[in-house]
Design an enzyme around this catalytic site. Structure first.
Site, PDB file in Angstrom:
ATOM      1  N   ARG A  17      -3.288  -2.587 -18.017  1.00  0.00           N
ATOM      2  CA  ARG A  17      -4.497  -1.779 -17.846  1.00  0.00           C
ATOM      3  C   ARG A  17      -4.213  -0.713 -16.808  1.00  0.00           C
ATOM      4  O   ARG A  17      -3.956  -1.030 -15.647  1.00  0.00           O
ATOM      5  CB  ARG A  17      -5.667  -2.654 -17.363  1.00  0.00           C
TER       6      ARG A  17
ATOM      7  N   GLU B 100      -0.460   4.902  -0.271  1.00  0.00           N
ATOM      8  CA  GLU B 100      -1.236   6.140  -0.443  1.00  0.00           C
ATOM      9  C   GLU B 100      -0.333   7.360  -0.309  1.00  0.00           C
ATOM     10  O   GLU B 100       0.504   7.425   0.599  1.00  0.00           O
ATOM     11  CB  GLU B 100      -2.371   6.191   0.572  1.00  0.00           C
TER      12      GLU B 100
ATOM     13  N   LYS C 289      -3.616   0.424 -24.633  1.00  0.00           N
ATOM     14  CA  LYS C 289      -4.117   0.306 -26.010  1.00  0.00           C
ATOM     15  C   LYS C 289      -2.911   0.308 -26.952  1.00  0.00           C
ATOM     16  O   LYS C 289      -2.114  -0.615 -26.906  1.00  0.00           O
ATOM     17  CB  LYS C 289      -5.126   1.412 -26.291  1.00  0.00           C
TER      18      LYS C 289
ATOM     19  N   TYR D 205       0.843  -1.205   0.000  1.00  0.00           N
ATOM     20  CA  TYR D 205       0.000   0.000   0.000  1.00  0.00           C
ATOM     21  C   TYR D 205       0.874   1.249   0.000  1.00  0.00           C
ATOM     22  O   TYR D 205       1.845   1.317   0.743  1.00  0.00           O
ATOM     23  CB  TYR D 205      -0.899   0.026   1.247  1.00  0.00           C
TER      24      TYR D 205
ATOM     25  N   ASP E  71      -7.498  13.654 -24.618  1.00  0.00           N
ATOM     26  CA  ASP E  71      -7.536  12.266 -24.144  1.00  0.00           C
ATOM     27  C   ASP E  71      -7.001  11.400 -25.280  1.00  0.00           C
ATOM     28  O   ASP E  71      -7.693  11.143 -26.260  1.00  0.00           O
ATOM     29  CB  ASP E  71      -8.984  11.905 -23.793  1.00  0.00           C
TER      30      ASP E  71
HETATM   31  N1  DSN Z   1     -13.377   0.742 -23.912  1.00  0.00           N
HETATM   32  C1  DSN Z   1     -12.474   1.558 -24.668  1.00  0.00           C
HETATM   33  C2  DSN Z   1     -12.532   1.275 -26.100  1.00  0.00           C
HETATM   34  O1  DSN Z   1     -12.760   0.135 -26.453  1.00  0.00           O
HETATM   35  O2  DSN Z   1     -12.363   2.152 -26.918  1.00  0.00           O
HETATM   36  C3  DSN Z   1     -12.663   2.990 -24.386  1.00  0.00           C
HETATM   37  O3  DSN Z   1     -12.682   3.181 -23.039  1.00  0.00           O
END
Ligand code: DSN
Length: 416
Positions: free
Chosen positions: A232, A53, A226, A51, A197
């Site tokens: 994640r 914080e 991504k 932990y 974003d």
């Molecule tokens: N769930 C994501 C996507 O597939 O684009 C966006 O948050």
């Protein structure tokens, strides 16, 4: 995963089945990828036990001798890679990161102006069913009805009329480049903050195949899993003078202890992303997406906006006489994984929309290139034409699995 197998064969079995599925299918969901073994090892490390914080040097728990340097290192890597003045690497994921930005910079009831959800924006850009659309007012912009691209004059006009406190540029289903400089100018003109974003395109920005929002944006959020090909998680990058407000909004404003195992894995991904190989990977993602879009256009598909500049392709299935959901389900049965998606001005609802969304980040990680796109497009076309024919779907699934054997996915222990 021997210990897991001994302790919990049920969970082990499901993970193993998923690994086989990931190995043997063509994963075309544009927000998914295959992380490296190194990223997986950090994600699964003993850092999950701790932990922490607070922030490095300012923690509420002792025993941070390894965690403080770890978090500082990862934040420094993030700043260096994106050219940011400040980085917060603690947000649990993209939506909490965006929420933290609004919490830091807006008063309740002030106004967010983001891309509308059916036009490719994200829930957390102020859409009504999200907390961001409940706690704050929303004045969404859309794409042009003809070009399906953002019309910057229309955005400027809307911003002048609505006077939002923050303008958000970012998307989950926009296949074209963002003009971040234009957004920055519009935001400055109306006295709004500008949030970019870049969750979907962070890896493309790093690779230099999408313009960077820095230094036009006051704040940049991104997920890390991504195109950036990490675990994640998420990061917030911002101007130095906003750093303290952003940090306070993340912790203690919204979150408790950071997920240190994720922080470490983000660090590994950032190190991997700082290599020439990663830049080549980013270029290949876009070349593959362009080639796949071209193949789909050649087969008569209604590719939204007529093509792509990035990693994703949006296809309106209306002219093929089936819904996006039906097409996506048929493809899934054939080992080709996409998602149903709304298209701009979609008359259908988000749970059963008119389109499908495809992307090339994951297949590019397998080393699949432009030369393979005609074959992939032909399979997609064949399955969509035979959306009610399980025999065709089964045959294509077998062909896809065989094809995938030639392109082993990074990170997977299983070799099929
Ligand atoms: N769930 C994501 C996507 O597939 O684009 C966006 O948050």
């Amino acid at each position: 995963m021997d210990a897991l197998l001994r302790t919990d064969p049920e969970i082990h079995g499901l993970i193993e089945a998923e690994e086989r599925f990931q190995a043997e299918s063509l994963r075309l969901i544009p927000s998914e990828n295959y992380v490296s073994r190194a990223v997986l090892e950090a994600t699964g490390s003993i850092l999950t036990n701790k932990y922490s914080e607070g922030y490095p040097g300012r923690r509420y728990y002792e025993g941070q001798r390894n965690i403080d340097p770890l978090e500082s290192l990862v934040a420094e890597r993030a700043k260096a890679l994106f050219g940011a003045e400040h980085a917060n690497v603690q947000p649990y994921s993209g939506s909490p990161a965006n929420l933290a930005v609004y919490f830091a910079l807006l008063k309740p009831g002030e106004k967010i102006m983001g891309l509308s959800l059916p036009h490719g924006g994200h829930l957390s850009h102020g859409w009504g069913v999200s907390a961001t659309g409940v706690l704050w007012q929303s004045a969404p912009y859309g794409v042009d009805p003809v070009t399906k691209r953002i019309d910057y004059d229309a955005v400027r006009e809307l911003a002048r009329r609505e006077r939002p406190q923050i303008i958000v540029a970012g998307a989950t289903a926009y296949p074209r480049l963002f003009d971040f400089a234009a957004f920055g100018e519009i935001a400055r003109e109306v006295g709004a903050y500008f949030l970019a974003d870049i969750a979907h395109i962070a890896g493309l920005v790093v690779a230099g195949v999408h313009p960077s929002p820095l230094p036009h944006a006051d704040v940049v959020t991104t997920t890390t899993h991504k195109t950036l090909r990490g675990p994640r998680g998420a990061m917030i990058l911002c101007r130095g003078d906003l750093g303290e407000r952003i940090d306070k909004a993340v912790f203690p404003g919204l979150q408790g202890g950071p997920h240190n195992h994720t922080t470490a894995a983000i660090g590994v991904a950032l190190r991997e992303a700082a290599t020439p190989e990663f830049a080549a990977y980013g270029r290949q993602i876009v070349e593959n997406a362009r080639a796949l879009a071209g193949e789909m256009l050649a087969r008569g598909y209604d590719v939204v906006s007529g093509g792509t500049d990035n990693h994703l392709i949006l296809i309106d299935m209306t002219n093929r006489g089936l819904t996006g959901k039906k097409a996506a389900r048929a493809l899934d049965r054939a080992g080709i994984v996409v998602n149903a998606n709304t298209v701009p001005f979609d008359p259908r609802k988000p749970f059963s929309p008119s389109g499908i969304r495809l992307g090339t980040p994951a297949i590019t990680s397998r080393g699949i290139g432009v030369g393979e796109m005609p074959r992939i497009a032909a399979w997609i076309d064949e399955v969509i034409r035979a959306a009610d024919d399980p025999a065709v779907q089964q045959r294509v699934a077998a062909e896809v699995a065989e094809f995938c054997r030639a392109f082993p996915a990074p990170g997977l222990a299983l070799r099929v």
